[in-house]
Design a protein around this motif. Structure first.
Motif, short mmCIF file in Angstrom:
data_model
loop_
_atom_site.label_atom_id
_atom_site.label_comp_id
_atom_site.label_asym_id
_atom_site.label_seq_id
_atom_site.Cartn_x
_atom_site.Cartn_y
_atom_site.Cartn_z
N LEU A 130 3.01 -36.29 -17.86
CA LEU A 130 3.89 -35.62 -18.81
C LEU A 130 4.23 -36.52 -19.99
O LEU A 130 4.48 -37.71 -19.83
N PRO A 133 8.85 -34.26 -25.38
CA PRO A 133 8.97 -32.87 -25.83
C PRO A 133 8.04 -32.60 -27.01
O PRO A 133 7.91 -33.42 -27.93
N TRP A 163 1.23 -26.63 -20.25
CA TRP A 163 2.50 -27.08 -19.68
C TRP A 163 3.16 -28.02 -20.68
O TRP A 163 2.52 -28.93 -21.21
N GLN A 164 4.45 -27.77 -20.97
CA GLN A 164 5.14 -28.69 -21.85
C GLN A 164 6.64 -28.45 -21.82
O GLN A 164 7.12 -27.41 -21.37
N THR A 165 7.37 -29.44 -22.31
CA THR A 165 8.78 -29.29 -22.66
C THR A 165 8.83 -29.06 -24.16
O THR A 165 8.44 -29.95 -24.93
N PRO A 177 17.17 -23.27 -21.59
CA PRO A 177 15.99 -22.82 -20.84
C PRO A 177 15.43 -21.50 -21.35
O PRO A 177 14.22 -21.31 -21.36
N ALA A 180 13.45 -22.15 -24.37
CA ALA A 180 12.22 -22.82 -23.95
C ALA A 180 11.20 -21.81 -23.42
O ALA A 180 10.01 -21.90 -23.71
N GLY A 216 15.22 -25.98 -15.59
CA GLY A 216 14.92 -26.99 -16.59
C GLY A 216 14.23 -26.38 -17.80
O GLY A 216 14.25 -25.17 -18.01
N THR A 217 13.62 -27.23 -18.59
CA THR A 217 12.94 -26.77 -19.80
C THR A 217 11.46 -27.14 -19.84
O THR A 217 10.79 -26.91 -20.84
N ALA A 218 10.94 -27.74 -18.77
CA ALA A 218 9.50 -28.00 -18.65
C ALA A 218 8.85 -26.77 -18.02
O ALA A 218 9.19 -26.39 -16.90
N ILE A 219 7.94 -26.13 -18.75
CA ILE A 219 7.45 -24.80 -18.37
C ILE A 219 5.94 -24.73 -18.56
O ILE A 219 5.39 -25.32 -19.49
N ASP A 241 7.49 -22.91 -13.35
CA ASP A 241 8.10 -24.23 -13.47
C ASP A 241 7.80 -25.00 -12.19
O ASP A 241 6.96 -24.57 -11.40
#
Length: 274
Positions: A130, A133, A163-165, A177, A180, A216-219, A241
């Protein structure tokens, strides 16, 4: 100190698009994820509630949004005990360039019974891959290494995933969220319309449906299907997620073959690096 990346800066005049909001189709246009994120943020801020889940967001992208000042106006359609519905319009130079509607549902208990669900759920990438952002990971079924940071690695004819924040929607304000999800969900068009030579469709809308709040905000978003005839396409994808799949996206798009975005070209080197 470096300024954290964001799509917009809020000013007295409205929202000013920043560099991260630039579109791959034209640097003078705002990209779809930025538009969706801003509309989602305003709907959530003005019409959401702590005990309601944002369950559906539909965004119509019917005019180009230019990299100039925009404003958002919203209104409540229904404020009930179990369902809230609200609309929003993105306004630029006095004209509406995009619109959205959101449904917020009050969470409750699951009903009894066995239900069919998707057999294979998408899997998040290893945590050690990862980035920061705004620096996505890309994946495709045909690539032997799975997830990579290079867009051009996955320009093939197989299923795509990302996949990313995302970066913040508004400079200096925390990323929610829901915003996001709106950012990543708009990438359904990219995941489902990306061929072995690039992206030859430009999306007209996106509908995002959520069964629960994202954690969270990683999706991630993974393509489920693509259908197209006579220059009109429909794409569907699954959102996930680290706790699993939580939503679906559907986009419709129009052929834009004369301006196909080829991620193997040198002009997209910066985008490939995230």
């Amino acid at each position: 100190m470096a300024v954290p990346p964001a799509f917009f800066e809020q000013t007295a005049a409205g929202f000013e698009p920043l560099a991260y909001a630039a579109s791959a189709w034209s640097r003078e246009m705002v990209n779809g994820p930025a538009v969706c994120a801003l509309l989602a943020r305003c709907l959530e801020t003005e019409h959401g509630a702590a005990d309601f889940v944002p369950a559906r967001l539909t965004v119509d992208l019917f005019r180009p949004t230019l990299r100039r000042t925009v404003s958002v106006r919203t209104n409540a359609v229904r404020t009930g005990n179990r369902i809230r519905v609200a609309d929003a319009e993105l306004v630029q130079d006095g004209a509406v360039v995009a619109r959205a509607s959101a449904v917020f549902l009050r969470a409750s208990e699951q009903p009894p019974g066995d239900l069919w669900t998707r057999d294979r759920l998408p899997a998040p990438p290893p945590a050690e891959l990862l980035g920061a952002p705004g620096q996505p990971l890309w994946g495709s079924d045909a690539h032997p290494d799975g997830w990579t940071t290079e867009l051009a690695d996955h320009q093939n004819g197989s299923r795509k995933r990302c996949w990313q924040t995302p970066v913040a929607t508004v400079l200096g304000q925390p990323l929610s969220p829901f915003a996001a999800v709106a950012t990543i969900g708009e990438s359904t068009s990219l995941m489902t319309n990306w061929s072995s030579v690039g992206v030859g469709f430009i999306n007209a809308d996106v509908t995002i449906a959520l069964s629960r709040p994202v954690q969270g905000t990683a999706i991630g978003v993974e393509a489920d299907g693509h259908l197209s005839t006579a220059g009109i396409s429909v794409g569907s994808a699954t959102l996930f997620d680290r706790a699993g799949a939580f939503g679906s996206c559907v986009v419709t798009a129009l052929a834009n073959a004369q301006r196909t975005v080829d991620f193997a070209e040198e002009q997209f080197a910066e985008m490939r690096r995230g």
